[in-house]
Scaffold this motif. Structure first.
Motif, PDB file in Angstrom:
ATOM      1  N   LEU A 133      -3.312  10.298   4.488  1.00 50.44           N
ATOM      2  CA  LEU A 133      -3.887   9.169   3.757  1.00 50.44           C
ATOM      3  C   LEU A 133      -4.838   8.373   4.650  1.00 50.44           C
ATOM      4  O   LEU A 133      -5.899   7.933   4.197  1.00 50.44           O
ATOM      5  CB  LEU A 133      -2.780   8.261   3.217  1.00 50.44           C
ATOM      6  N   ALA A 134      -4.467   8.201   5.902  1.00 54.60           N
ATOM      7  CA  ALA A 134      -5.330   7.472   6.836  1.00 54.60           C
ATOM      8  C   ALA A 134      -6.641   8.226   7.055  1.00 54.60           C
ATOM      9  O   ALA A 134      -7.713   7.618   7.103  1.00 54.60           O
ATOM     10  CB  ALA A 134      -4.603   7.256   8.161  1.00 54.60           C
TER      11      ALA A 134
ATOM     12  N   THR B 234       0.836  -1.200   0.000  1.00 52.69           N
ATOM     13  CA  THR B 234       0.000   0.000   0.000  1.00 52.69           C
ATOM     14  C   THR B 234       0.874   1.255   0.000  1.00 52.69           C
ATOM     15  O   THR B 234       2.061   1.192   0.364  1.00 52.69           O
ATOM     16  CB  THR B 234      -0.909   0.039   1.248  1.00 52.69           C
ATOM     17  N   PRO B 235       0.294   2.386  -0.373  1.00 55.81           N
ATOM     18  CA  PRO B 235       1.065   3.634  -0.316  1.00 55.81           C
ATOM     19  C   PRO B 235       1.603   3.917   1.095  1.00 55.81           C
ATOM     20  O   PRO B 235       2.737   4.375   1.251  1.00 55.81           O
ATOM     21  CB  PRO B 235       0.058   4.707  -0.740  1.00 55.81           C
ATOM     22  N   GLU B 236       0.800   3.616   2.104  1.00 59.71           N
ATOM     23  CA  GLU B 236       1.238   3.843   3.476  1.00 59.71           C
ATOM     24  C   GLU B 236       2.447   2.965   3.823  1.00 59.71           C
ATOM     25  O   GLU B 236       3.387   3.419   4.472  1.00 59.71           O
ATOM     26  CB  GLU B 236       0.099   3.571   4.470  1.00 59.71           C
ATOM     27  N   GLU B 237       2.421   1.714   3.375  1.00 58.88           N
ATOM     28  CA  GLU B 237       3.544   0.813   3.626  1.00 58.88           C
ATOM     29  C   GLU B 237       4.807   1.283   2.904  1.00 58.88           C
ATOM     30  O   GLU B 237       5.904   1.216   3.458  1.00 58.88           O
ATOM     31  CB  GLU B 237       3.187  -0.613   3.204  1.00 58.88           C
ATOM     32  N   ARG B 238       4.634   1.769   1.682  1.00 59.00           N
ATOM     33  CA  ARG B 238       5.787   2.289   0.935  1.00 59.00           C
ATOM     34  C   ARG B 238       6.385   3.490   1.650  1.00 59.00           C
ATOM     35  O   ARG B 238       7.612   3.622   1.756  1.00 59.00           O
ATOM     36  CB  ARG B 238       5.363   2.664  -0.485  1.00 59.00           C
ATOM     37  N   LEU B 239       5.522   4.387   2.131  1.00 60.75           N
ATOM     38  CA  LEU B 239       6.005   5.567   2.849  1.00 60.75           C
ATOM     39  C   LEU B 239       6.700   5.172   4.147  1.00 60.75           C
ATOM     40  O   LEU B 239       7.730   5.746   4.507  1.00 60.75           O
ATOM     41  CB  LEU B 239       4.854   6.535   3.119  1.00 60.75           C
ATOM     42  N   GLN B 240       6.147   4.187   4.843  1.00 58.02           N
ATOM     43  CA  GLN B 240       6.771   3.719   6.081  1.00 58.02           C
ATOM     44  C   GLN B 240       8.151   3.137   5.804  1.00 58.02           C
ATOM     45  O   GLN B 240       9.079   3.352   6.566  1.00 58.02           O
ATOM     46  CB  GLN B 240       5.877   2.686   6.778  1.00 58.02           C
TER      47      GLN B 240
ATOM     48  N   TRP C 120       3.335  12.907   8.207  1.00 59.49           N
ATOM     49  CA  TRP C 120       2.135  13.709   7.960  1.00 59.49           C
ATOM     50  C   TRP C 120       1.367  13.174   6.760  1.00 59.49           C
ATOM     51  O   TRP C 120       0.135  13.116   6.771  1.00 59.49           O
ATOM     52  CB  TRP C 120       2.489  15.174   7.725  1.00 59.49           C
ATOM     53  N   ILE C 121       2.076  12.774   5.726  1.00 63.17           N
ATOM     54  CA  ILE C 121       1.412  12.218   4.541  1.00 63.17           C
ATOM     55  C   ILE C 121       0.690  10.925   4.898  1.00 63.17           C
ATOM     56  O   ILE C 121      -0.460  10.714   4.491  1.00 63.17           O
ATOM     57  CB  ILE C 121       2.422  11.989   3.399  1.00 63.17           C
TER      58      ILE C 121
END
Length: 59
Positions: A48-49, A2-8, A43-44
């Motif tokens: 998204l969340a 997911t985008p969140e996982e990529r950002l993490q 913050w991103i």
């Protein structure tokens, strides 16, 4: 992924790179920029969340 996982993952990579900076202090411009980048990515992820939560409520 997911985008969140990529950002993490990016956050974890930046933190590893930041650990290589000397001195480990906000007086070091590069260390500070890594810290700022990590904060911006957090913050991103939060944005998204919130978007995901808002969409679920609207459904």
């Amino acid at each position: 992924m997911t985008p969140e996982e990529r950002l993490q993952q990016m956050i974890e990579d930046l933190r590893r790179m930041r650990l290589q900076c000397e001195p480990k202090s906000n007086q070091n411009p590069r260390y500070l920029r890594y810290s700022t980048a990590v904060s911006a990515l957090r913050w991103i992820i939060d944005d998204l969340a919130m978007d995901t939560t808002t969409r679920r409520r609207g459904d």
